[in-house]
Design an enzyme around this catalytic site. Structure first.
Site, PDB file in Angstrom:
ATOM      1  N   LYS A  53      -8.800   3.613   0.531  1.00  0.00           N
ATOM      2  CA  LYS A  53      -8.122   2.630  -0.862  1.00  0.00           C
ATOM      3  C   LYS A  53      -9.716   2.570  -1.560  1.00  0.00           C
ATOM      4  CE  LYS A  53      -7.019   0.462   3.618  1.00  0.00           C
ATOM      5  NZ  LYS A  53      -6.738  -0.451   5.370  1.00  0.00           N
ATOM      6  N   GLN A  97     -10.050  -5.521   6.753  1.00  0.00           N
ATOM      7  CA  GLN A  97     -10.069  -4.824   7.305  1.00  0.00           C
ATOM      8  C   GLN A  97     -10.488  -4.803   9.372  1.00  0.00           C
ATOM      9  OE1 GLN A  97      -9.883  -1.246   5.814  1.00  0.00           O
ATOM     10  NE2 GLN A  97      -8.830  -0.695   8.102  1.00  0.00           N
ATOM     11  N   ASP A 120      -2.185  -7.154   1.425  1.00  0.00           N
ATOM     12  CA  ASP A 120      -1.691  -6.506   2.724  1.00  0.00           C
ATOM     13  C   ASP A 120      -0.440  -7.842   2.740  1.00  0.00           C
ATOM     14  OD1 ASP A 120      -2.758  -4.657   3.966  1.00  0.00           O
ATOM     15  OD2 ASP A 120      -4.437  -5.809   5.502  1.00  0.00           O
TER      16      ASP A 120
END
Ligand code: NDP
Length: 293
Positions: A53, A97, A120
């Protein structure tokens, strides 16, 4: 022979758009977009995902504000870190995460992320916005599937779509997005009886069951579009999906591979959510709105 829904290629194209949008907005925004990936503990797979990422961020011009906390960090300290990132004007997107160390309850921590910075797209408020058709960050994996379908010119209005899986992460938002695109949607799950009979009704079949190789030719109507969200590490090395690709590819009209299908799109949509938040926060028109279904 089925058209390949090539996520790597589309992700690269969208990255070019993202870099262009950032370059075009910089003089007005007077700062680059920022994404904070918050990692707690040392789960090895998470280490790889976070690095991926951050590399993707640097390719397009997003600044990474990552924080890596020790596994033993108390919940209050993780919460304080999230609150600091919520308040940081240079941060447009925050991602916690998962998985977290077993001692930490992810629910309250995810809920603490500012919904406007929810990279997200999984905050309760943003799932509600999706349900109501209001703009907002979108869940990355299903939005990535919609982008793959859109780029391949798959018409959805009036088509029968079947989603296998009903998780909050993938199946549920996927079904909402397909419905918003005017498909007639059926959601199958582990209690569905005669799954093959259900999936064979699909013009568009999205499989997110997390069961390696469970979908074969007997589940697919000839000419259907098949999207495989599953990702599994094979014992002998390499990755596979939920779909038996070699069996399904000859009868499908289009199919996504694993790897190289949905996976790269998920990371790209994280960047799209972040840059969209940056545009919003800096008063810029969002040139990426077509990617947020
Ligand atoms: P979950 O385990 O949370 O959900 C799986 C869903 O599939 C559940 O709704 C379950 O039903 C259903 N299911 C399980 N077995 C069957 C079966 N035999 N028949 C029909 N339905 C079944 O998984 P996720 O949604 O989080 O992820 C699904 C897959 O997608 C995983 O392989 C995951 O690794 C992958 N993934 C890939 C991403 C990417 O970027 N490509 C991103 C996110 C996930 P029930 O509700 O009844 O239990």
């Amino acid at each position: 022979m089925a058209t390949l829904l090539d996520g790597r290629q589309l992700a690269a194209q969208i990255e070019t758009r993202l870099a262009g949008a950032i370059a075009a907005g910089l003089s007005t925004a007077r700062r680059p977009p920022g994404l904070a990936v918050l990692r707690v503990g040392d789960d090895p797979a998470s280490g790889v995902y976070v690095a991926n990422k951050e590399r993707a961020c640097s390719r397009v011009g997003i600044t990474s504000h990552g924080a890596h906390l020790a596994a033993a960090t108390p919940a209050a300290e993780v919460l304080a870190t999230i609150e600091r990132l919520n308040a940081d004007p240079a941060v447009d997107g925050i991602l916690l995460q998962l998985p977290l160390p077993a001692e930490l309850d992810e629910g309250p921590l995810l809920a603490a992320i500012d919904p406007g910075k929810d990279a997200d797209g999984l905050h309760t408020l943003n799932l509600g916005r999706l349900l109501k058709g209001e703009p907002g960050p979108r869940s990355c994996t299903p939005a990535g599937v919609m982008a793959l379908l859109g780029a391949a010119g798959v018409a959805l209005a009036g088509k029968r779509a079947v989603v296998v899986g009903r998780s909050i992460l993938v199946g549920q938002p996927m079904a909402l997005m397909l419905q918003a695109a005017n498909a007639t949607v059926t959601v199958a799950h582990s209690r569905t009886q005669d799954l093959a009979a259900v999936t064979r009704t699909a013009d568009v079949l999205v499989v997110a069951a997390g069961r390696p190789h469970m979908i074969g030719a007997e589940h697919v109507k000839p000419g259907a579009v098949v999207v495989d969200v599953g990702i599994h590490r094979k014992p002998e090395g390499g990755l596979c999906g939920d779909v038996r690709f070699d069996e399904v590819e000859p009868i499908a009209s289009a199919i996504s591979p694993v790897p190289g299908g949905v996976g790269p799109m998920t990371v790209t949509l994280l960047l799209v959510n972040t840059v969209s938040s940056w545009c919003h926060r800096c008063g810029l028109a969002n040139p990426l709105a077509d990617l947020l279904p």
